[in-house]
Design an enzyme around this catalytic site. Structure first.
Site, mmCIF file in Angstrom:
data_model
loop_
_atom_site.group_PDB
_atom_site.id
_atom_site.type_symbol
_atom_site.label_atom_id
_atom_site.label_comp_id
_atom_site.label_asym_id
_atom_site.label_seq_id
_atom_site.Cartn_x
_atom_site.Cartn_y
_atom_site.Cartn_z
ATOM 1 N N PHE A 44 0.905 -1.171 0.076
ATOM 2 C CA PHE A 44 -0.055 0.041 -0.016
ATOM 3 C C PHE A 44 0.958 1.257 -0.001
ATOM 4 O O PHE A 44 1.747 1.283 0.907
ATOM 5 C CB PHE A 44 -1.015 -0.110 1.038
ATOM 6 C CG PHE A 44 -1.687 -1.213 1.190
ATOM 7 C CD1 PHE A 44 -3.313 -1.045 0.612
ATOM 8 C CD2 PHE A 44 -1.532 -2.556 1.766
ATOM 9 C CE1 PHE A 44 -3.923 -1.964 0.637
ATOM 10 C CE2 PHE A 44 -2.390 -3.397 1.893
ATOM 11 C CZ PHE A 44 -3.484 -3.257 1.332
ATOM 12 N N VAL B 53 2.610 -1.680 4.487
ATOM 13 C CA VAL B 53 2.250 -0.390 4.142
ATOM 14 C C VAL B 53 3.446 0.319 4.105
ATOM 15 O O VAL B 53 4.339 0.199 5.148
ATOM 16 C CB VAL B 53 1.307 0.136 5.397
ATOM 17 C CG1 VAL B 53 0.833 1.536 5.223
ATOM 18 C CG2 VAL B 53 -0.208 -0.922 5.578
ATOM 19 N N CYS B 54 3.750 1.359 3.328
ATOM 20 C CA CYS B 54 4.883 1.961 3.144
ATOM 21 C C CYS B 54 4.985 3.047 4.309
ATOM 22 O O CYS B 54 4.130 3.919 4.743
ATOM 23 C CB CYS B 54 4.913 2.816 2.018
ATOM 24 S SG CYS B 54 6.395 4.190 1.972
ATOM 25 N N VAL B 55 5.831 2.961 5.239
ATOM 26 C CA VAL B 55 6.141 3.629 6.595
ATOM 27 C C VAL B 55 6.341 5.074 6.200
ATOM 28 O O VAL B 55 5.655 5.837 7.001
ATOM 29 C CB VAL B 55 7.251 3.008 7.342
ATOM 30 C CG1 VAL B 55 8.544 3.343 6.569
ATOM 31 C CG2 VAL B 55 7.351 3.722 8.724
ATOM 32 N N GLY C 90 3.087 6.421 5.072
ATOM 33 C CA GLY C 90 2.151 6.262 6.180
ATOM 34 C C GLY C 90 1.951 7.484 7.155
ATOM 35 O O GLY C 90 1.330 8.080 7.523
#
Lengths: 119, 101, 135
Positions: free
Chosen positions: A39, A77-79, A82
């Site tokens: 994501f 999820v891309c940190v 995010g």
């Protein structure tokens, strides 16, 4: 066959996440392996456990969460994307995990096909 | 060969034009989401799709047609309707996927 | 330049696997974040030693336009990062000729050297890829 999925949009402004979910579900039903769903961009919003759709609407956060757990699919999820959007470890729905963008490239390397859903 | 996916209406974005400009002979083009609007036989984009159909395969995602009140008889002749299972088969059948976002 | 540097993602797991990755930019900068966030993906990919190509077409060509001055919109200037690509050995930068022509631009308007390809040539190059990432 091994598929990697990239979701670039959140659950509400665009159909992208719905399409990605329907595709992923169909691929799993047909016996394909989903190496990872990654994501990115506003797609990180699919992982927020703060999301509360109205009761007559589908709940994509919950649907992804359940799919991830039922089929043991990595929901990453891309940190950095995010953090920018206020998503932290504390408000991740079950089954999602924060990771670096390297996991997107890794998904490309490990998969036979990478399919991008976005706007 | 590539499976190109186009998810925007040609009356809103240039994605389909760009796809058709770059797409090579023998490739596949899947219209989904608002991209299905391009498949209407009565629309201005029909001509470009008819030309594309001479040397490429064009598919449209049925669930997205249904959702928008469009039917098979409304489509440019030669376009094939697929469901999500068919979408998965197309991805597996072509070598690469390029999403025109 | 970005929040993550490629060095943080060195990973022995992928040593020896080299795929052709193509990143496609089709949207102008600042009006949306896609080009900027795509830069981060491209930079991270260098840690995996893949065969990377980056394409700029349609309004994506404006990502490379010289002279971005974002001070008055208070947004980060995304263009210097493209100059840094060379330092990361990202050297296969392609721009579609039809996109430049349609916007009245020439390669001289761009801030880094690129290879200009016709739509047909770009299509052929695209067909050689293993993984195509767009946003």
């Amino acid at each position: 066959m091994k598929f990697g999925i990239l979701v670039n949009e959140g659950p509400f402004n665009h159909q992208a996440s719905d399409s990605a979910y329907q595709f992923t579900w169909a691929a799993l039903q047909k016996g394909h392996e989903i190496v990872r769903v990654f994501f990115y961009h506003d797609g990180v919003n699919n992982a927020s456990n703060l999301s509360e759709p109205q009761s007559d609407d589908r709940n994509l956060v919950k649907l992804w969460s359940e799919l991830g757990q039922e089929f043991d699919v990595e929901l990453m999820v891309c940190v950095s994307a995010g953090l920018r959007r206020g998503l932290t470890e504390e408000n991740l729905a079950p089954g999602f995990e924060l990771s670096g963008l390297g996991q997107l490239i890794g998904a490309g390397i490990d998969s036979d096909r990478l399919i991008v859903f976005g706007d | 060969m590539i499976l190109h996916t186009v998810n925007k209406s040609p009356y809103e974005r240039i994605n389909l034009d760009s796809c058709l400009r770059v797409a090579r002979i023998g490739c596949g083009i899947l219209l989904l989401e608002d991209g299905v609007i391009a498949a209407l036989a009565t629309g201005a984009a029909a001509q470009a799709l008819s030309v594309a159909l001479s040397d490429k395969s064009v598919y449209v995602l049925g669930p997205d047609l249904d959702a928008r009140g469009l039917r098979e008889c409304d489509l440019v002749i030669g376009i094939k309707i697929v469901d999500y299972d068919g979408f998965v088969d197309l991805v597996a059948g072509y070598d690469t996927v390029q999403a025109w976002l | 330049m970005t929040d993550e540097t490629p060095e943080e993602f060195e990973d022995d797991e992928y040593v020896g696997v080299v795929k052709k990755f193509m990143f496609i930019n089709r949207k102008a900068p600042y009006g949306s974040i896609y080009g900027h966030e795509m830069q981060e993906t491209i930079l991270i990919s260098t840690a995996f030693e893949q065969d990377v190509s980056v394409v700029f077409m349609d309004d994506g060509v404006f990502l490379l336009k010289k002279g971005h001055d974002t001070a008055t919109i208070n947004m980060k200037n995304v263009s210097p990062a493209y100059r840094a690509f060379k330092g990361y050995d990202i050297e296969k930068l392609y721009v579609e000729r039809e996109s430049l022509d349609a916007r009245g631009l020439s390669p001289n308007d761009l801030l880094v050297p690129v290879e200009v390809l016709s739509a047909t040539e770009l299509g052929d190059l695209m067909e050689q890829q293993d993984i195509i990432i767009s946003a």
